[in-house]
Design a protein around this motif. Structure first.
Motif, PDB file in Angstrom:
ATOM      1  N   THR A   1      31.524  13.185  30.314  1.00 47.17           N
ATOM      2  CA  THR A   1      30.389  13.017  31.328  1.00 47.17           C
ATOM      3  C   THR A   1      29.828  14.071  31.496  1.00 47.17           C
ATOM      4  O   THR A   1      30.242  15.441  31.020  1.00 47.17           O
ATOM      5  CB  THR A   1      30.861  12.700  32.437  1.00 47.17           C
ATOM      6  OG1 THR A   1      31.829  13.535  33.304  1.00 47.17           O
ATOM      7  CG2 THR A   1      31.536  11.145  32.495  1.00 47.17           C
TER       8      THR A   1
ATOM      9  N   MET B   1      21.831  10.115  35.116  1.00 47.58           N
ATOM     10  CA  MET B   1      22.384   8.901  34.478  1.00 47.58           C
ATOM     11  C   MET B   1      21.121   8.090  33.896  1.00 47.58           C
ATOM     12  O   MET B   1      21.445   7.422  32.933  1.00 47.58           O
ATOM     13  CB  MET B   1      23.117   8.344  35.962  1.00 47.58           C
ATOM     14  CG  MET B   1      23.868   7.020  35.066  1.00 47.58           C
ATOM     15  SD  MET B   1      24.701   6.088  36.385  1.00 47.58           S
ATOM     16  CE  MET B   1      23.292   5.787  37.553  1.00 47.58           C
TER      17      MET B   1
ATOM     18  N   GLU C   1      20.862   8.724  30.057  1.00 47.03           N
ATOM     19  CA  GLU C   1      21.613   7.496  29.505  1.00 47.03           C
ATOM     20  C   GLU C   1      23.212   7.870  29.382  1.00 47.03           C
ATOM     21  O   GLU C   1      24.022   7.632  28.564  1.00 47.03           O
ATOM     22  CB  GLU C   1      21.134   6.519  28.295  1.00 47.03           C
ATOM     23  CG  GLU C   1      19.887   5.741  28.497  1.00 47.03           C
ATOM     24  CD  GLU C   1      20.140   4.785  29.324  1.00 47.03           C
ATOM     25  OE1 GLU C   1      21.012   4.152  29.580  1.00 47.03           O
ATOM     26  OE2 GLU C   1      19.246   4.116  30.149  1.00 47.03           O
ATOM     27  N   ARG C   2      23.751   9.068  30.292  1.00 44.77           N
ATOM     28  CA  ARG C   2      24.885   9.414  30.035  1.00 44.77           C
ATOM     29  C   ARG C   2      25.791   9.359  31.458  1.00 44.77           C
ATOM     30  O   ARG C   2      25.101   9.588  32.401  1.00 44.77           O
ATOM     31  CB  ARG C   2      24.685  11.119  29.821  1.00 44.77           C
ATOM     32  CG  ARG C   2      26.179  11.642  29.554  1.00 44.77           C
ATOM     33  CD  ARG C   2      25.643  13.056  29.064  1.00 44.77           C
ATOM     34  NE  ARG C   2      26.888  13.888  29.030  1.00 44.77           N
ATOM     35  CZ  ARG C   2      27.694  14.066  27.867  1.00 44.77           C
ATOM     36  NH1 ARG C   2      27.504  13.538  27.071  1.00 44.77           N
ATOM     37  NH2 ARG C   2      28.869  14.936  28.108  1.00 44.77           N
ATOM     38  N   ASN C   3      27.049   9.222  31.409  1.00 45.66           N
ATOM     39  CA  ASN C   3      27.823   9.179  32.456  1.00 45.66           C
ATOM     40  C   ASN C   3      27.775  10.497  33.108  1.00 45.66           C
ATOM     41  O   ASN C   3      27.895  11.531  32.453  1.00 45.66           O
ATOM     42  CB  ASN C   3      29.194   8.468  32.053  1.00 45.66           C
ATOM     43  CG  ASN C   3      29.349   7.276  31.708  1.00 45.66           C
ATOM     44  OD1 ASN C   3      28.331   6.310  31.903  1.00 45.66           O
ATOM     45  ND2 ASN C   3      30.169   6.929  30.514  1.00 45.66           N
TER      46      ASN C   3
ATOM     47  N   SER D   1      26.817   2.186  32.996  1.00 47.56           N
ATOM     48  CA  SER D   1      27.019   3.482  33.195  1.00 47.56           C
ATOM     49  C   SER D   1      27.948   3.661  34.485  1.00 47.56           C
ATOM     50  O   SER D   1      27.883   2.875  35.432  1.00 47.56           O
ATOM     51  CB  SER D   1      25.934   4.229  33.145  1.00 47.56           C
ATOM     52  OG  SER D   1      25.014   3.841  34.222  1.00 47.56           O
TER      53      SER D   1
END
Length: 1881
Positions: free
Chosen positions: A689, A224, A228-230, A469
């Motif tokens: 996600t 995360m 920068e990703r859920n 996030s």
């Protein structure tokens, strides 16, 4: 494109080199060569494969692919089925059973000859059609791997066996399977979820540590932040597998590692919501006591700094039917039972639960109403209607609780309203429909309540901070199949089909990305796609579509719906089947298993209808909470409604519907449609996600701890997709090695010529030789990819090579051993022969000697007999001759004797008679002569008298006659002497004659008497004979009596002896008892002494421990204080920023400038900060000040606690000070003895002084007596004597002067020694503990010891004062002696100038005057003691003079040496003239003041500055100073010296404001620079050294005697004179502690990435350990690649730390503490990683660790730091390494381990043994029984159950006083510091 496979015959069997069939544009392609039989079969199904659609014969495709893959596998693996190969065969009980081939397999064999593990021989029949060979078993070294994909053979039995070994033997519940974490429920609480474990996993790569839920959570958190990703964590599994617990631990991990962005503690709220949701959503089932009956998806929100800011919960499929119906052995939701169990509480009075308590809560009121509604009984009124009895107790209670009317509720429970276009009808309901309506209302109310609770939980978790996030945690049900499966199970399995599809696609995608990344040839991987099953359920005309259509039909039923299903899908879809014996059920082939569903109830549950009139009654309630629950009835909060029964789920939507019409329409949707929509939204969320998968496994159905049921485990593995992951991995290249790892592992298979500098090329060449088929492997950019089974083949080759090498080594060693044994036997045989032959020879020689000896004995015996006979005869003859000759001789002797006696008698008588006659004649003659001579003499006398009258005349006339007279006189004298001698002789003769005559006369008388007596005795013979007879008779009687008496005496003696012996025995026993008692007393006394000594030692140790704990607490409080202070500063900055934004142009004053404004306290900083905050209230009015006040209150509390800790620390130090008294008393005794010796020496000197004074008095007398005669003239004897004595006195005076100086130096050194003794470390307190029997006496003894210590301390102080007064007196006397000496020298000089005649007179006059003055002074003071005082003064004077003389000699000697050294220094050059230390000079080297020239003679070591230059001073000296230049080019600690010199000047001018501001600015500037550059080790180290030096300067120049004794006289003159900065010293000490902790954290941040790689992973000893195969979760490589940290990296970093601190002038003791902390961090981090990494627990790794530790110890030895305690901190790591290497089989080994591993806890020892993993086949695993033995032996240990060491622990730091020898006046300020505004004073 994936092929469509059925789930018939175990699709994962096609795992090795499966052929991929691709259907594209109507064509079929094959990627590998096929056998003839397969090609024939292929022709028959080719057209069907090409033209098939969704309903195509998937079984035919699957059969084809299975044939292709199995045929290929059989061809490839036939060479592995040889004798001793191990395989897996199916088993009914254990699912799979291990067996071993006892005969090689040949192509065409129908049977395999196998032997089971229990020794049974069996024949395993092969399938005659497929000829499928059984699965091969992995090598033992691969069993128990962390990742299932690391197994060489990837199949079901290998997976099952690996999980079983880890779960049962190693007690490991987590295992990786590629990207999936498999978690097995242990049904036991394990200590693996603590904060220490969380900290250990924080920041680690997922493959570096053992599998754990924390590793998955860390991976999600890291991705995360990095991508920068859920993220999403999907936790699935059947009921009782531990899904909810795993989800809770994941959320706990996020809450711990991320913290909260606000003071609301959102992370605690997230965790606290779990019990609430479990109470209302969990229930007891047959499989789980705490089963979650709903699914939930929790989104944990994070801000930009990735701290938790809030959370949101979505729920799915609440099982509403459980409210009204529970199966056998199951229960309702927990909340109902908790409510009933709490019925006795006062809060539940009016809930009508048969209790009468008073208080009511809305939530429980609704729950109680549901319970009462379920108890309402509905009776039949007739066949078409029903009724409720009037005044029903439960319905009345329900109406009262929910606030509705009884009549309305009773009416609409038994009736319903029907509306038509024109009219409205009220229709009665039969009893069954009315009961269903009642239950529907109960379920609906509970569902509303559930939604209301979830909504309020979400409100509590919501935050105003923008979410950056999130990480979602999905806790959802697993695949379910029961005997009777209904609508609930259908929805659950439908959701699992969707999740499984998403999982398969994600795994497939990862595999494809890996191949593309490595640029290897890519072929399609065959995997099972369950899209046909999903289409069957949700596609148009699917099951759900037909169900909704049937629900819309007026007379729709479950039977008609079933017929529609049969007609639609039975012939078109192979996944849909009809049961043979039922027309109301259907079977669906799911991805996990076939499930038969009963159609009964599907329509009713899908409709989930509630009577609208009942809802209206609820809305009209007077109960506010109920109205709130039903107020959203017309506006649904989410598209996810509730279904009846298990299928009823809810989902809270964030965005409400826009219109009432849309909401009403949404409300009319069926449950199936709602669930499909909510599931679609969930899948969209998951697809958006990055997913992480956790599959929970239930090991058994009986909830037994660590019990493994293979059947249940296999069912769940098939259902949760783990085996599908294995199959996908096995279809491609599952085994992956880096080139370096491959080279390290299989270097043994290479020859020396094969090894090339390029490792990649080397691996390629070797692999081409080892594996001929190039399809078995592929070379990527960084890795080598292997097909399944190839690693096992390579391991077999490696094991064979090692086995061959071992055999060769064994052969050679055995040959050597046998030959050595043969040579020993041969040597022994020769030795035996030699000794045997020697024995035989000795026996022969012995026989010969015995024969010769016998002959000699006979000869001598015969000779002896003959000689004896001869000698007897000879002796008899001689005896007879002797007797006869003796008789004759005696007779002759008697005759001679009688004759001789007669002659003697005659001689004596005749002589006596002659002597008598002679004496008479002689006497007569002499008498006559005397008479004649007397007459002549008288005549002559007369004549002489006459002549004498005329002597003068005679003289004149006869002058020559004088000599003659003298001669005559002399002659007369001689004749007189001769006469006298003759007379004496005559007298002697007469006396002897008279004596002889008397003797002879007496003899004669005696003989006559004897004769008379003989006559008388002859007459008495008769009477004597009679008397003799009488005496004989008396004698016999007496003898008889004597005998009787002797017998009695003997008896008495025996009795006495017996009694004495008995008494002796008793005495001996008593003595023995006495000795035993004495020994026992001594032993008890010794034991008591040892016990008390031990107790005292323990108490002392405890006191030290408590002191360290108090220090640690105090320093932790300082850390907390610093953290709060930084937080406070941040808040002030935020406030300033806010005020700046709101009011432009307004400038906030620096609040930190007011800190430390008090003169003597540091706490005033916060008071002034509070005042400043109140003064700026107008600026911060719009800001919430509650947090600021809270912080200020917290700071005040911390300061109070700090003060209390300081007081307690002072009390403990005072106790230690008191403990010194006894040692000081002993020192005083020794000092008293020395003083006595000095007194005796003074007495001797006084006696010598008396002697000198006596000589002086004699000299005076001689001078006075001869003064008149002029004897004192020059050259006279008196003058010479006086001059000689004067010279002697002068020489004696010089000697005394030296002795006086020596005495003074000795006194000073003794005083310093005494002070040094007092400041030494606290001595151990010893006490007489032999009489202490219990704790009370110990307490009394302790109190007495304290009193004694006080008394001794008082005595010590008294003696010290007396000693000081004596020293002062001696100094005064010494001064007087010096003055007297000077006066004597002046007088002597004056006397020498006088003429010789006046010198003596002047000297005498001066001496008389001096003595007179002394006498007058003594008489004036004390007339009675004048004499004694005079003696004492003279003694002291002489003593001091002697000491002065010795001192003068020493001074002269030192002056000579000084001249020599000065000359040498002058020759060496001007390198030392600047007085600056070289860059490499250590701080310990003394700086000699003589090497620093004094440029200004009047410089006092002070620096003056103007007050306006203070900011410039702080800026140039602290804020903008570069430590590197200062450390290299200038004196260590120069900034501290400059600051102190400035402080001295402020003290000198008595400017308190200047002192305060300078100290405050200094402290704040140091804090500021550390806050700015706190991560720079060089900066932190530099200011730690300077802060400590500044602190030491404040102590050294404080004026305290304890610190001044180390100073020179010049340094003591520089002490502070006006201000006492003791409290500021404490503040600076606290600052130094904070800097030290910052330094440790900085070092930890630098060392942390190096430790694991350098200490564990890097192979310091190359070739000792090989890399084992790894799975998809790659661990960090243990081979030293570029950029990898090694042990040398750690050592270099440690050396850099040490050199930096030394260059900065850090105190050596402080460096030791830093090094100790460094080594503790290294040992703790290494051990913690070892305990959490199964791949590191091996024998070879233990050797690596021990070697690494030895290198660290060598570094300590090189730096001279072996005594700093750093080595002891590595003891746990050393023992863990030893534990990996020792034998682990027998009880003796267990005992040795228990005694060796004393620094490890039981949990750590057992953990290491459980994790121990063989790296090679020759190593053995640790048996479970051995681990149990270890646990049994260690169960009595009292220790902490904590598994990991605390890596955050910091030892309390101390700052020992270290005075500086550098003189302040010699310090030069370099121009590079830009301090030209400072003026030297």
């Amino acid at each position: 494109m994936a092929s469509y496979l059925s789930q018939g015959e175990e699709p994962w069997r096609a795992s090795v080199n499966a052929a991929c069939v691709c259907r594209h544009n109507g064509k079929v392609s094959f990627t590998s060569e096929l056998s003839g039989s397969v090609l024939k079969h292929l022709e028959t199904v080719l057209v069907a494969c090409v033209t098939g659609g969704i309903g195509e014969p998937a079984n035919t495709q699957h059969e084809l692919i299975s044939l292709i893959s199995q045929d290929k596998m059989n061809q490839e693996l036939e060479y592995m089925f040889v004798q001793c190969a191990r395989v897996w065969i199916p088993d009914a009980e254990e699912v799979w059973k291990s067996a071993e081939l006892i005969k090689d397999y040949k192509n065409g064999d129908a049977f395999l000859q196998l032997k089971l593990e229990d020794g049974t021989d069996i024949e395993h029949k092969l399938d005659p059609k497929t000829k499928n060979l059984p699965y091969l078993r992995n090598p033992d070294i691969l069993v128990g791997e962390n990742d299932l994909t690391a197994l060489s053979y990837l199949h079901e039995p290998a997976v099952l066996h690996n999980l079983k070994v880890r779960f049962i033997d190693s007690k490991l519940i987590y295992t990786y399977c590629g990207i999936v974490l498999v978690a097995i429920n242990p049904y036991e609480t394990l200590p693996i979820y603590g904060t220490d474990i969380i900290n250990a996993y924080s920041g680690q790569n997922m493959g570096d540590m053992d599998p754990h839920i924390f590793a998955v959570a860390e991976e999600a958190y890291k991705q995360m932040a990095r991508d920068e990703r859920n993220q999403s964590i999907i936790v699935s599994g059947e009921s009782g597998a531990g899904k909810t617990v795993s989800a809770k631990y994941a959320m706990r991990y996020f809450a711990t590692v991320s913290g909260s962005a606000s003071e609301a503690n959102v992370e605690e709220k997230v965790l606290a919501s779990n019990p609430i949701m479990e109470a209302i959503g969990n229930a007891k089932t047959t499989r789980n006591d705490n089963s979650s009956r709903f699914g939930k998806y929790i989104e944990i929100g994070f801000d930009t700094r990735y701290r938790i800011i809030g959370a949101n919960m979505r729920t799915y499929l609440l099982e509403k039917s459980r409210v009204v119906f529970q199966a056998d052995e199951e229960r309702n939701y927990h909340i109902f039972y908790q409510l009933c169990a709490s019925s006795h509480l006062s809060e539940f009075k009016n809930l009508k639960l048969s209790i009468n308590e008073s208080y009511q809560m809305g939530l429980f009121q609704v729950l109680a109403a549901i319970l009462h509604l379920g108890n309402v009984e509905i009776k039949d009124k007739d066949s078409d209607s029903s009724l409720i009895a009037p005044n029903n107790r439960h319905l009345t209670a329900f109406c009262e609780l929910v606030g509705v009317t009884y009549q309305d509720m009773a009416q609409w429970l038994c009736h319903r309203k029907l509306k038509t276009a024109t009219e409205t009808y009220i229709k009665p309901l039969p009893r069954l429909q009315a009961t269903n309506a009642r239950d529907a209302l109960s379920k609906h109310i509970y569902a509303k309540l559930f939604n209301w609770i979830v909504e309020h939980v979400n409100k509590a978790l919501v935050t105003n901070v923008k979410q950056h996030s999130f990480i979602g945690v999905l806790d959802i049900y697993g695949f379910e199949t029961f005997e009777i499966n209904s609508f609930e199970q259908f929805c659950i399995n439908y959701a699992n089909e969707k999740l499984q599809q998403q999982f398969n696609m994600h795994v497939f995608k990862l595999e494809q990305e890996e191949y593309m990344k490595e640029e290897i040839p890519w072929t399609l991987i065959d995997f099972y796609d369950n899209q046909p099953c999903i289409n069957l359920i949700e596609a148009k005309m699917g099951i759900l579509d037909l169900l909704d259509e049937e629900c819309k039909m007026p007379k729709g039923s479950d039977d008609s719906w079933a017929q529609k299903l049969y007609n639609t899908h039975l012939k078109t879809c192979s996944l849909f089947e009809k049961p043979r014996m039922s027309n109301r059920a259907f079977i669906i082939q799911h991805f996990a298993d076939k499930v038969e569903y009963q159609c009964e109830g599907f329509l009713e549950k899908n409709k989930d209808t509630v009577n609208e009139e009942q809802i209206n009654v609820m809305k009209a309630s007077k109960f506010d909470l109920l109205v709130e629950l039903f107020q959203d009835e017309l506006k649904t909060t989410s598209p996810t409604g509730q279904i009846s029964g298990t299928g009823g789920r809810t989902r809270l939507s964030i965005k409400p519907d826009k219109s009432r019409e849309a909401s009403s329409k949404e409300h009319k949707k069926t449950v199936g449609c709602q669930f499909r929509n909510s599931l679609q939204m969930l899948m969209e969320t998951l697809n958006a996600t990055t997913p992480h998968y956790v599959r929970c496994i239930k090991p058994n159905d009986f909830k037994l701890a660590f019990s493994f049921d293979p059947k249940r485990a296999v069912q769940q593995l098939r259902a949760c997709g783990v085996l599908e992951t294995i199959r996908i991995s096995a279809a491609g290249f599952p085994s992956r090695w880096t080139y370096q790892e491959f080279f390290s592992r299989y270097r043994v298979l290479m020859k020396q010529k094969d090894v090339l500098p390029d490792k990649k090329l080397t691996c390629k060449n070797v692999l081409e030789k080892l594996v001929q088929d190039q399809d078995k492997y592929q070379f990527g950019k960084t890795k080598i990819f292997f097909r399944a089974g190839q690693v096992a083949y390579l391991e077999k080759l490696r094991a064979d090579k090692l086995r061959a090498a071992c055999i060769r080594i064994q052969k050679t060693i055995r040959c050597w051993l046998v030959r050595k044994k043969y040579l020993r036997m041969r040597s022994a045989a020769i030795t035996i022969q030699r000794f045997t032959r020697g024995y035989q020879a000795r026996c022969l020689a012995k026989f010969m000697r015995r024969t010769l000896a016998a002959t000699i004995i006979q000869k001598y015996q015969r000779m002896y007999v003959a000689r004896k006979c001869y000698r007897q005869k000879q002796a008899a003859a001689l005896a007879m001759q002797t007797i006869l000759r003796a008789y004759i001789a005696r007779q002759k002797y008697q005759a001679l004797l009688r004759e001789h006696m007669a002659v003697i008698i005659q001689k004596r008588i005749r002589g006596w008679l002659a002597r008598c006659w002679y004496k008479r004649c002689l006497c007569s003659i002499v008498y006559l002569q005397c008479c004649i001579r007397r007459m002549r003499a008288k005549r002559q006398l007369k004549k002489l008298k006459i002549e004498a009258r005329s002597v003068e005349h005679f003289k004149k006339l006869n002058k020559g006659m004088e000599n003659k007279i003298m001669q005559l006189q002399r002659k007369i004298d001689e004749q007189n002497k001769e006469n006298r001698s003759i007379n004496e002789r005559l007298i002697g003769l007469e006396n002897s004659y008279a004596a002889d005559s008397e003797r002879m006369r007496g003899e004669l008388n005696r003989l006559r008497g004897m004769e008379e007596e003989a006559k008388n005795k002859a007459n008495q013979v008769t009477s004597l004979l009679e008397e003799l007879e009488r005496l004989k008779r008396e004698l016999s009687a007496t003898q008889q009596e004597k005998k009787t008496i002797e017998d009695w005496a003997q008896t008495y003696r025996d009795e006495m002896e017996r009694m004495v012996s008995e008494l002796k025995d008793q005495n001996g026993s008593l003595k023995k008892e006495k000795d035993d008692l004495n020994r026992l007393i001594q032993e008890q006394s010794q034991q008591m002494t040892e016990k008390m000594t031990r107790v005292i030692a323990e108490e002392t140790q405890q006191l030290k421990t408590d002191l360290n704990e108090e220090r640690s607490r105090y320093q932790n409080l300082l850390t907390e204080h610093l953290r709060l202070e930084e937080k406070y500063d941040d808040l002030k900055e935020e406030i300033a920023l806010t005020s700046t934004v709101s009011k432009p142009g307004h400038r906030r004053t620096d609040s930190t400038h007011s800190s430390n404004e008090s003169e003597y306290t540091y706490n005033s900083e916060y008071t002034e900060l509070e005042e400043g905050s109140r003064a700026r209230e107008d600026v911060t009015r719009g800001i919430d000040t509650s947090l600021t006040l809270k912080l200020q209150k917290r700071l005040t509390e911390l300061e109070q606690e700090k003060q209390s800790l300081l007081n307690e620390l002072e009390n403990k130090e005072e106790q230690f000070q008191r403990a010194r008294a006894r040692d000081d008393a002993e020192f005083k005794k020794a000092r008293g003895a020395e003083l006595e010796y000095e007194s005796l020496k003074r007495q001797e000197l006084e006696s010598e002084n008396k002697k000198l004074k006596h000589d002086l008095a004699e000299m005076r007398q001689s001078l006075l007596g001869n003064a008149a005669t002029g004897a004192g003239a020059p050259g006279s004897p008196a003058y010479k004597v006086l001059l000689d004595q004067l010279n002697a006195s002068c020489e004696e005076l010089e000697v005394r002067k030296e002795e006086v100086l020596i005495l003074r130096s000795q006194l000073v050194s003794q005083k310093e020694a005494m002070h040094h003794k007092e400041t030494m470390t606290e001595p151990c307190v010893y006490a007489d503990v032999s009489k202490l029997k219990d704790a009370d006496e110990l307490k009394q003894a302790y109190i007495g010891l304290k009193d004694t210590n006080r008394l001794l301390e008082h005595q010590l102080q008294t003696q010290r004062r007396s000693y000081d007064s004596e020293v002062e007196a001696l100094r005064g006397e010494l001064q007087n002696v010096k003055e007297e000496n000077n006066r004597q020298q002046q007088l002597l000089a004056q006397n020498l100038q006088l003429p010789p005649e006046a010198r003596i007179e002047a000297s005498l006059q001066h001496e008389i005057t001096r003595l007179t003055n002394e006498n007058l002074e003594l008489m004036a003071e004390d007339p009675t003691a004048s004499r004694e005082a005079r003696v004492i003064i003279l003694r002291r004077m002489v003593d001091l003079m002697e000491q002065l003389e010795k001192q003068d000699r020493t001074i002269r000697k030192l002056k000579k040496q000084l001249k020599v050294y000065s000359k040498r220094i002058g020759e060496m050059g001007a390198g030392q003239t600047e007085g600056q230390t070289s860059p490499g000079q250590m701080v310990e080297e003394p700086i000699h003041p003589v090497n620093i020239p004094r440029r200004e003679k009047d410089f006092q070591g002070m620096l003056e500055y103007k007050k306006e230059d203070e900011l410039k001073l702080v800026k140039n000296l602290i804020l903008e100073l570069k430590p590197r230049g200062v450390a290299v080019n200038l004196i260590p600690g120069l900034p501290a010296y400059i600051l102190f010199m400035c402080l001295r000047h402020a003290d000198y001018v008595n400017d308190d404001q200047k002192v305060r501001t300078l100290l405050t600015s200094t402290i704040n500037s140091i804090k500021k620079i550390l806050k700015k550059r706190g991560d720079d080790f060089e900066t932190v180290s530099f200011w730690l050294a300077n802060t400590c030096r500044f602190l030491h300067c404040l102590k050294q120049y404080s004026g305290d005697e304890a610190f001044m004794k180390h100073n020179t006289t010049r340094q003591n003159e520089h002490c502070l004179s006006n201000f006492d900065l003791a409290e500021y010293r404490q503040v600076i000490s606290d600052l130094a502690i904070q800097i030290y902790q910052q330094l440790i954290k900085c070092m930890e941040n630098i060392l942390q990435p190096m430790i694991v790689s350098g200490m564990l992973e890097h192979e310091t000893i190359q070739g000792v350990s090989g890399v084992k195969p790894t799975g998809l979760r790659k661990r960090t490589s243990s081979i030293a690649d570029e950029g990898t940290y090694t042990l040398d990296s750690i050592l270099r970093q440690l050396g850099a730390f040490h050199s930096t601190m030394c260059q900065h002038g850090t105190d050596p003791e402080l460096i030791k503490q830093v090094v100790k902390q460094q080594f503790y961090i290294i040992g703790a981090v290494t051990l913690n990683n070892l305990l959490l990494r199964k791949d590191m627990c091996s024998w070879s790794k233990g050797m690596q660790i021990r070697y690494n530790v030895s290198q660290l110890e060598e570094w300590l030895r090189d730096k001279g730091l072996m005594t700093c305690g750093a080595k002891e901190t590595l003891e746990p790591l050393i023992q863990a390494a030893q534990l990996l290497q020792v034998k682990k089989k027998t009880d003796e080994d267990a005992e040795a381990i228990c005694s060796m591993c004393h620094a490890l806890t039981t949990a750590q020892i057992v953990k290491v043994l459980n994790l121990y993993t063989p790296v090679n086949e020759f190593e053995e695993r640790v048996l479970v029984s051995f681990i149990r033995t270890i646990q049994t032996r260690l169960r009595d240990r009292c220790e902490s159950p904590q598994l990991l060491m605390d890596t955050k622990m910091i030892y309390p730091v101390t700052f020992p006083f270290s005075p500086s020898s550098l003189a302040l006046e010699t310090i030069q300020i370099p121009s590079s510091l830009n301090l030209g505004f400072l003026t030297r004073v």
